[in-house]
Design a protein around this motif. Sequence first.
Motif, mmCIF file in Angstrom:
data_model
loop_
_atom_site.group_PDB
_atom_site.id
_atom_site.type_symbol
_atom_site.label_atom_id
_atom_site.label_comp_id
_atom_site.label_asym_id
_atom_site.label_seq_id
_atom_site.Cartn_x
_atom_site.Cartn_y
_atom_site.Cartn_z
ATOM 1 N N LEU A 122 2.391 -8.533 5.906
ATOM 2 C CA LEU A 122 2.072 -7.881 4.642
ATOM 3 C C LEU A 122 2.987 -6.703 4.344
ATOM 4 N N ARG A 123 3.449 -6.626 3.103
ATOM 5 C CA ARG A 123 4.178 -5.454 2.630
ATOM 6 C C ARG A 123 3.204 -4.418 2.079
ATOM 7 N N SER A 124 2.289 -4.877 1.234
ATOM 8 C CA SER A 124 1.303 -3.991 0.636
ATOM 9 C C SER A 124 0.194 -4.832 0.023
ATOM 10 N N ALA A 125 -0.910 -4.179 -0.352
ATOM 11 C CA ALA A 125 -2.034 -4.876 -0.969
ATOM 12 C C ALA A 125 -2.531 -4.082 -2.165
ATOM 13 N N ALA A 126 -2.753 -4.785 -3.277
ATOM 14 C CA ALA A 126 -3.339 -4.189 -4.480
ATOM 15 C C ALA A 126 -4.740 -4.762 -4.641
ATOM 16 N N LEU A 127 -5.725 -3.894 -4.706
ATOM 17 C CA LEU A 127 -7.132 -4.302 -4.746
ATOM 18 C C LEU A 127 -7.720 -3.877 -6.084
ATOM 19 N N LEU A 128 -7.992 -4.860 -6.946
ATOM 20 C CA LEU A 128 -8.476 -4.611 -8.293
ATOM 21 C C LEU A 128 -9.973 -4.832 -8.347
ATOM 22 N N PRO A 146 0.189 0.157 3.129
ATOM 23 C CA PRO A 146 0.245 0.554 1.720
ATOM 24 C C PRO A 146 -0.846 -0.131 0.892
ATOM 25 N N LEU A 147 -1.689 0.664 0.250
ATOM 26 C CA LEU A 147 -2.810 0.146 -0.539
ATOM 27 C C LEU A 147 -2.790 0.748 -1.938
ATOM 28 N N LEU A 194 0.959 -1.166 -10.882
ATOM 29 C CA LEU A 194 0.891 -2.005 -9.683
ATOM 30 C C LEU A 194 2.293 -2.442 -9.270
ATOM 31 N N MET A 195 3.086 -2.926 -10.237
ATOM 32 C CA MET A 195 4.440 -3.383 -9.916
ATOM 33 C C MET A 195 5.323 -2.222 -9.461
ATOM 34 N N ALA A 196 5.128 -1.065 -10.072
ATOM 35 C CA ALA A 196 5.891 0.108 -9.634
ATOM 36 C C ALA A 196 5.574 0.442 -8.177
ATOM 37 N N PHE A 197 4.306 0.303 -7.815
ATOM 38 C CA PHE A 197 3.894 0.519 -6.430
ATOM 39 C C PHE A 197 4.555 -0.499 -5.500
ATOM 40 N N PHE A 198 4.542 -1.777 -5.900
ATOM 41 C CA PHE A 198 5.173 -2.814 -5.075
ATOM 42 C C PHE A 198 6.662 -2.492 -4.827
ATOM 43 N N LYS A 199 7.343 -2.035 -5.847
ATOM 44 C CA LYS A 199 8.786 -1.821 -5.743
ATOM 45 C C LYS A 199 9.136 -0.691 -4.777
ATOM 46 N N LEU A 200 8.147 0.156 -4.466
ATOM 47 C CA LEU A 200 8.376 1.255 -3.525
ATOM 48 C C LEU A 200 8.175 0.824 -2.080
ATOM 49 N N GLN A 201 7.596 -0.359 -1.855
ATOM 50 C CA GLN A 201 7.217 -0.774 -0.506
ATOM 51 C C GLN A 201 8.303 -1.643 0.126
#
Length: 401
Positions: A193-199, A335-336, A394-401
């Motif tokens: 896992l790189r990161s997880a987004a929990l909606l 990263p969450l 969310l995508m901005a967060f992904f791009k930092l990981q």
Amino acid sequence: MAKISASSLLLILLFVSAAASRTKIYSINNEDVHATDGICKTMVEKQGYACQEHLVTTQDGYILSMQRIPKGQSGEVPDKPPVLLQHGLLMDGITWMLNPPDQSLAFILADNGFDVWLANTRGTRYSRGHTTLSPNKSAYWDWSWDQLVAYDLSATFQYVSDQTGQKLHYVGHSLGTLIALAAFSQEKLVNMLRSAALLSPIAYLNQMSSLLARTAVDIFLAEDLYWLGVYEFDPRGEAVAKLLEAICNKPGIDCTDLMTSFTGQNCCLNSSNSDVFLEHEPQSTATKNMIHIAQMVRNGNIAMFDYDDKDKNMEHYGQPTPPAYNMTNIPNDLPLFLSYGGKDMLSDVNDVQVLLDSLKDHDGDKLVVQFREDYAHADFVMAVNAKQAVYDPLMAFFKLQ
């Protein structure tokens, strides 16, 4: 979402159930599910996107359907990592494509250069295969979200990792957040896992404010079905429809707007999408899974399925009570991205706060928390403004990981 009366919804569910019984063709191994009827054909390719159908077999024999959107509408090869999208309860992968492409997360991610994968949990329309069991048999439905944690999630993670050779980002909604949190608390899957987004995160449910959902729990809706020998919880089926009718007739329960009664007042849905929603959703789950969720509401904890019998619990777990999933065990450097809403009656703000309290020692630069005062449960996957409100951050967060 357009308002639908309880009686009208019941008629729709019964009609669709009858129609489905005449048209759905499922074999023990999914071979008879027509390719022309798959999610790629019905939802993705019609919007001008390339799509691949995949089948994944879990360690306990369930054959799961997955779809891959390998590139955006431009046709350019993705330059960003894979993203696995996991739907919530009574839904399937179509969750992420109910709106037009510029409002649907699956298409938005693809158009932004991500390699998009859609999961469909066991029991949903395209994931009803098994190596030895038929969905017509009770044994097929002998599972709860414990098994989604132990088998479905691990199988889909591993498959995407193997196919792409990369670590992945994860996005879950509702039940898709619960099974991820449970897995992460056991330090499973984090190596892929790189990161997880929990909606609309679901972990604790004790303070859930949906009166309709609480009434269903209080009158043992799922247990009643189980005792009646209904092992498949089919929202389009007659047994569930009759129980829903009984709930809606109780004093103080307003079912004139069924979605709002369950989820809270969603701010930003397009009412014209109701036909699209009803064409594809809701989906089946195991009655045992519904019982497990009801246990969470009653007990206020996150634990494995309780067999309500010390001997049976000893047989399954080696202890008289079910083991707990400890949220404090989630790795602090994972990263969450958590996004929740002030109007959500299922992922209640007070329950989310309990989850956040358990993450108080999380690394500050690895935890992003977003609060949308106007959002309820369905807004996170169907709101017309979700791209600007949730998906872009969310995508901005992904791009930092």
